[in-house]
Write an enzyme that holds these catalytic residues in place. Structure first.
Site, PDB file in Angstrom:
ATOM      1  CG  HIS A  60     -11.486  -0.079 -10.756  1.00 16.42           C
ATOM      2  ND1 HIS A  60     -10.517  -0.570  -9.904  1.00 16.42           N
ATOM      3  CD2 HIS A  60     -12.401   0.543  -9.958  1.00 16.42           C
ATOM      4  CE1 HIS A  60     -10.837  -0.288  -8.655  1.00 16.42           C
ATOM      5  NE2 HIS A  60     -11.962   0.397  -8.651  1.00 16.42           N
ATOM      6  CE  LYS A 120      -9.446   4.020  -9.016  1.00 14.21           C
ATOM      7  NZ  LYS A 120      -9.837   2.614  -8.774  1.00 14.21           N
ATOM      8  CG  ASP A 162      11.560 -11.924  -0.010  1.00 17.22           C
ATOM      9  OD1 ASP A 162      10.887 -12.267   0.989  1.00 17.22           O
ATOM     10  OD2 ASP A 162      11.917 -12.717  -0.882  1.00 17.22           O
ATOM     11  CE  LYS A 175      -8.148   0.247  -5.223  1.00 16.75           C
ATOM     12  NZ  LYS A 175      -9.081  -0.180  -4.226  1.00 16.75           N
ATOM     13  CG  ASP A 204       4.658  16.936 -21.362  1.00 14.06           C
ATOM     14  OD1 ASP A 204       3.696  17.219 -22.090  1.00 14.06           O
ATOM     15  OD2 ASP A 204       5.162  17.743 -20.565  1.00 14.06           O
ATOM     16  CG  HIS A 236     -10.000   3.081  -1.944  1.00 19.08           C
ATOM     17  ND1 HIS A 236      -9.388   3.561  -3.080  1.00 19.08           N
ATOM     18  CD2 HIS A 236     -11.233   2.655  -2.325  1.00 19.08           C
ATOM     19  CE1 HIS A 236     -10.209   3.453  -4.107  1.00 19.08           C
ATOM     20  NE2 HIS A 236     -11.341   2.908  -3.684  1.00 19.08           N
TER      21      HIS A 236
END
Length: 414
Positions: A113, A115, A298, A293, A120, A291
């Site tokens: 899952h 991404k 603080d 996450k 380089d 969508h």
């Protein structure tokens, strides 16, 4: 491999595909040696074709490119679409593809899952954004609200090392008796522009991301904002959120109010009473599907990545997040999340939570026992060594091969 906090990074928040895709296309265009790309979803739509062209142009000018797609999330790319890349030299792999049963994908559990893109050893991208048109706001009311990070600096080397060590030819064999839990890496000298790369796997790093969330909630003094698309975490994290709120921390949770899958809202609603009674502020984002996450604490701590706070991400899937200690980044993310709360969200109150009844009480008891014991239950699910299927370059048609042979022979003088 164990990563440490790295200083001296340049960290940029990217909101939605509108910001993410142009930044990535530009970085690929300026690659000098290597591009490594992992994603859960790649669709053959306008955005998917733009990525295809960016990688194809890079490969044609000699850049080494490796792509890893999840076999469940990206099962429908056409043969011609993939062949054009592999013919140009792109190494193209699927993570644990599986056959369909009556047209249905059955390989649901233990997905790749992440991404991540590493270019380089200088720039990397990480977040929750896949490659599809639904991540661009012009897609319409069903466009997804999401976030990613572009980073330059020393942490990119950690991400590159992670990718190289997890390539099929170099990944070490994992043994169950060598598994060990890693404590969250301490930031012993908090400063600015610091970043830590963390990941979740099914070997030595099973709960690393969750443990960073738990430590963040334990250390919070003033404010926590969590925006998570698929919110159905374990009991430990729920308890930590309530504990922070009860000691005076303002804990805000943003969940989907217009979910892409209805069951997502049903699951989150079962937790509303528990969270509200503990002092947690819950907001439903209703402009379009959420969508993201992401989270912040603080005025300095933040995280962006691929990990949802649900059983799949916390106990089964391969995930990766960047933990960030930087006031400017924290403020940038806070501004974005507060705007969601102020303009596009509805605060949940007790009247919106499931009504108190024997039936709902029984469901809550079942849910909380499930959440408390789910990580152990996962071990009962069938586990296997994931298969990485590499797509071979297309074979040149026989007639073309014969034409080249005939031409070669015709040039030989008698």
């Amino acid at each position: 491999m164990k990563c440490s906090w790295r200083e001296g990074n340049r960290i940029q928040l990217l909101e939605n595909g509108d910001n993410y895709y142009p930044a990535l296309w530009d970085a690929i265009a300026h690659a000098q040696q290597r591009v490594i790309l992992e994603t859960f979803i790649w669709y053959e739509d306008d955005v998917g074709r733009q990525l295809h062209q960016a990688l194809l142009r890079a490969a044609q000018r000699g850049i080494n490119i490796e792509v890893l797609l999840d076999g469940y999330g990206s099962p429908d790319l056409s043969e011609s679409f993939v062949n054009e890349l592999t013919a140009a030299g792109v190494i193209f792999r699927y993570y644990d593809p599986g056959p369909r049963l009556l047209g249905m994908r059955t390989n649901l559990f233990r997905r790749m899952h992440r991404k991540i893109v590493v270019i380089d050893n200088t720039v990397a991208f990480i977040g929750g954004i896949n490659y599809s048109a639904e991540h661009v706001t012009s897609y319409g009311p069903e466009a997804k609200q999401d976030y990613a990070v572009r980073v330059e600096g020393p942490v990119v080397l950690d991400m590159l090392q992670f990718e190289l060590e997890n390539l099929p030819d170099s990944a070490p064999v994992k043994r169950w008796w060598r598994r060990r839990r890693h404590r969250p890496e301490e930031n012993r000298k908090p400063g600015e522009a610091q970043a830590l790369f963390v990941w979740r796997d099914n070997d030595d790093h099973r709960d690393d991301i969750e443990r960073h969330y738990l430590k963040m909630l334990a250390n919070a003094r003033r404010e926590v904002i969590i925006a998570n698309a698929y919110f159905f975490p374990g009991y430990r994290l729920l308890h930590a959120m309530r504990s922070a709120a009860r000691r005076g921390v303002t804990v805000k949770l943003i969940v989907q109010g217009e979910p892409d899958m209805p069951i997502v809202k049903v699951g989150a609603e079962l937790l509303y009473n528990y969270l509200l009674k503990g002092g947690v502020q819950v907001y439903e984002y209703r402009r379009r599907p959420l969508h993201g996450k992401v989270a912040l604490m603080d005025d300095h701590w933040a995280t962006v990545g691929s990990s949802n706070l649900d059983p799949l991400s916390l106990s089964l899937n391969l995930e990766a997040n960047l933990i960030i200690h930087d006031r400017a980044f924290n403020q940038a993310l806070r501004d974005k999340l507060q705007a969601l709360i102020d303009h596009d969200s509805v605060r949940v109150n007790e009247s919106m939570a499931p009504k108190q009844s024997w039936w709902n009480l029984g469901k809550s008891v079942v849910v909380f026992h499930f959440l408390r014991h789910f990580p152990a239950m996962v071990g009962w699910l069938p586990a296997h060594t994931p298969r990485l299927a590499q797509v071979d370059p297309p074979v040149q048609p026989e007639i073309e091969t014969q034409d080249r042979t005939d031409t070669s022979h015709s040039e030989v003088k008698p």
